[in-house]
Design an enzyme around this catalytic site. Structure first.
Site, PDB file in Angstrom:
ATOM      1  N   ARG A 219     -41.290  -1.392  52.251  1.00 50.72           N
ATOM      2  CA  ARG A 219     -40.145  -0.488  52.365  1.00 50.72           C
ATOM      3  C   ARG A 219     -38.871  -1.172  51.885  1.00 50.72           C
ATOM      4  O   ARG A 219     -38.050  -0.563  51.181  1.00 50.72           O
ATOM      5  CB  ARG A 219     -39.999  -0.013  53.806  1.00 50.72           C
ATOM      6  CG  ARG A 219     -38.779   0.867  54.054  1.00 50.72           C
ATOM      7  CD  ARG A 219     -38.718   1.400  55.470  1.00 50.72           C
ATOM      8  NE  ARG A 219     -38.692   0.339  56.481  1.00 50.72           N
ATOM      9  CZ  ARG A 219     -38.605   0.568  57.793  1.00 50.72           C
ATOM     10  NH1 ARG A 219     -38.560   1.810  58.242  1.00 50.72           N
ATOM     11  NH2 ARG A 219     -38.580  -0.437  58.642  1.00 50.72           N
TER      12      ARG A 219
ATOM     13  N   ARG B  22     -29.799   2.148  63.555  1.00 55.08           N
ATOM     14  CA  ARG B  22     -30.168   2.543  64.916  1.00 55.08           C
ATOM     15  C   ARG B  22     -30.034   4.050  65.120  1.00 55.08           C
ATOM     16  O   ARG B  22     -30.735   4.636  65.944  1.00 55.08           O
ATOM     17  CB  ARG B  22     -29.299   1.802  65.927  1.00 55.08           C
ATOM     18  CG  ARG B  22     -29.458   0.300  65.908  1.00 55.08           C
ATOM     19  CD  ARG B  22     -30.846  -0.149  66.319  1.00 55.08           C
ATOM     20  NE  ARG B  22     -30.961  -1.599  66.306  1.00 55.08           N
ATOM     21  CZ  ARG B  22     -32.100  -2.252  66.453  1.00 55.08           C
ATOM     22  NH1 ARG B  22     -33.233  -1.582  66.607  1.00 55.08           N
ATOM     23  NH2 ARG B  22     -32.137  -3.577  66.436  1.00 55.08           N
TER      24      ARG B  22
ATOM     25  N   TYR C  20     -47.534  -3.883  60.211  1.00 50.55           N
ATOM     26  CA  TYR C  20     -46.143  -3.466  60.346  1.00 50.55           C
ATOM     27  C   TYR C  20     -45.226  -4.348  59.511  1.00 50.55           C
ATOM     28  O   TYR C  20     -44.320  -3.849  58.832  1.00 50.55           O
ATOM     29  CB  TYR C  20     -45.697  -3.490  61.805  1.00 50.55           C
ATOM     30  CG  TYR C  20     -44.224  -3.154  61.964  1.00 50.55           C
ATOM     31  CD1 TYR C  20     -43.751  -1.891  61.611  1.00 50.55           C
ATOM     32  CD2 TYR C  20     -43.307  -4.095  62.421  1.00 50.55           C
ATOM     33  CE1 TYR C  20     -42.402  -1.565  61.726  1.00 50.55           C
ATOM     34  CE2 TYR C  20     -41.963  -3.776  62.542  1.00 50.55           C
ATOM     35  CZ  TYR C  20     -41.522  -2.522  62.194  1.00 50.55           C
ATOM     36  OH  TYR C  20     -40.189  -2.210  62.302  1.00 50.55           O
TER      37      TYR C  20
ATOM     38  N   TYR D 150     -32.311  -8.826  61.280  1.00 48.67           N
ATOM     39  CA  TYR D 150     -33.219  -9.614  62.097  1.00 48.67           C
ATOM     40  C   TYR D 150     -33.551 -10.946  61.423  1.00 48.67           C
ATOM     41  O   TYR D 150     -33.640 -11.023  60.190  1.00 48.67           O
ATOM     42  CB  TYR D 150     -34.525  -8.848  62.322  1.00 48.67           C
ATOM     43  CG  TYR D 150     -34.514  -7.890  63.492  1.00 48.67           C
ATOM     44  CD1 TYR D 150     -33.357  -7.612  64.206  1.00 48.67           C
ATOM     45  CD2 TYR D 150     -35.675  -7.246  63.880  1.00 48.67           C
ATOM     46  CE1 TYR D 150     -33.359  -6.736  65.274  1.00 48.67           C
ATOM     47  CE2 TYR D 150     -35.696  -6.357  64.946  1.00 48.67           C
ATOM     48  CZ  TYR D 150     -34.540  -6.109  65.634  1.00 48.67           C
ATOM     49  OH  TYR D 150     -34.544  -5.237  66.688  1.00 48.67           O
TER      50      TYR D 150
ATOM     51  N   GLU E  75     -41.509   3.413  73.773  1.00 48.56           N
ATOM     52  CA  GLU E  75     -40.387   3.598  72.848  1.00 48.56           C
ATOM     53  C   GLU E  75     -39.909   5.039  72.964  1.00 48.56           C
ATOM     54  O   GLU E  75     -40.699   5.960  73.213  1.00 48.56           O
ATOM     55  CB  GLU E  75     -40.829   3.288  71.416  1.00 48.56           C
ATOM     56  CG  GLU E  75     -39.726   3.410  70.373  1.00 48.56           C
ATOM     57  CD  GLU E  75     -40.123   2.799  69.040  1.00 48.56           C
ATOM     58  OE1 GLU E  75     -40.447   1.588  69.021  1.00 48.56           O
ATOM     59  OE2 GLU E  75     -40.125   3.521  68.024  1.00 48.56           O
TER      60      GLU E  75
END
Length: 318
Positions: A131, A195, A124, A182, A301
């Site tokens: 990305r 979000r 991840y 982050y 999630e």
């Protein structure tokens, strides 16, 4: 600018205006086992779309909205996840550029072995690195990012995306640090998504809410307690919805839920905690899926799709 229409169903349908029909399951386009809920997702445009392929990216375009799909083989993905992710996103961007005036709205990423590897070598984290590099190359970082989900599947890298002529508005959650801010502890580069994305069409809109988990600030909460994690994720979902309502100049109740996806890292949790799916399904069609959340300590999630019906608000300015 008419927006595409979303539907779920138990059986396939093939109207002329079909942008995409996606089957959930190991043998379907969406490579996650379906534990409960409708098996198919459909996106329908305003007219019969053109379709084709560019550099391995399959696309459908109805003149207003654009759907794209790219799959990376397990061998390529496993060999170098960061390079594979960067290449995939560069190919997606190249395909998008073949369709003028299309803006990224929403992306879904399904990552084989999402938690394989340690530290910065975790798949991840390598995905977020690749990305980030691709988004940086086309100026997509910061507050121009689209909504997104990243969930673990069995193998390969699978990316689905929606784009269109309408310019989306990125929505953040006041209870959380923006993912793209982050701290370093979460990887060499932060996750690059908003979000939520509010996609307007006059006085109507879609609200695409990204994958939402039990995170406050940037820290995971309620480790080991699935029920509490679900409640925290719901609180975050509500906070995003409130923020979008403020942006749109409406009350939260004006947004109508159209779909939820509920992901469980451990498929057995779906049966152990049926109240979660029941609570969402009382509001809108809900698909319960076995998909691994991107942090080891997180069990569940939620992602959501809301519609702001025509006439509910003033025209939403980008």
């Amino acid at each position: 600018m008419p927006l595409p229409r979303f539907h779920t169903a138990a059986l396939p349908d093939a109207p002329a205006e079909l942008l995409a029909s996606l089957l959930h399951g190991p043998d379907g386009a969406l490579p996650l086992p379906l534990l409960a809920g409708p098996a198919w997702d459909f996106w329908r445009g305003e007219r019969e779309p053109r379709s084709g392929e560019h550099a391995g990216v399959r696309w459908a375009d109805d003149g207003e909205s654009l759907f794209l799909h790219l799959t990376v083989s397990e061998a390529e993905w496993q060999r170098d996840p960061a390079a594979a992710s960067e290449a995939a996103y560069r190919r997606l961007e190249a395909a998008r550029q073949q369709h003028p005036d299309r803006h990224w709205w929403r992306l879904w990423n399904y990552l084989g072995g999402i938690l394989s590897g340690e530290g910065d070598d975790e798949r991840y984290r390598q995905f977020t690195l690749g990305r980030h590099r691709a988004w940086a190359a086309n100026g997509q970082l910061g507050d121009s990012l689209p909504a997104a989900t990243a969930i673990g599947c069995d193998q390969g890298l699978h990316v689905f995306a929606l784009a269109g002529r309408a310019i989306p508005l990125a929505i953040e959650n006041p209870r959380q640090v923006s993912a793209w801010r982050y701290p370093r502890v979460y990887g060499l580069q932060p996750p690059s998504f908003a979000r939520a994305a509010l996609v307007p069409s006059g006085d109507a809109a879609w609200l695409f809410v990204s994958g939402t988990a039990s995170i406050v600030g940037h820290e995971s909460r309620h480790v080991g307690d699935v029920t509490a994690q679900f409640a925290e994720a719901r609180a975050n979902l509500d906070a995003v919805l409130d923020a979008a309502a403020t942006q749109a100049g409406v009350v939260t109740a004006d947004f109508v839920p159209r779909n939820f996806k509920l992901y469980y890292s451990d498929a057995a949790d779906a049966a152990r905690h049926p109240h979660a799916a029941e609570a969402l399904a009382a509001l809108a069609p809900t698909q319960v899926l076995h998909g691994v959340v991107c942090r080891r300590e997180l069990a569940v999630e939620i992602e959501a799709l809301y519609e702001l019906p025509a006439g509910a608000a003033r025209a939403i300015a980008p």
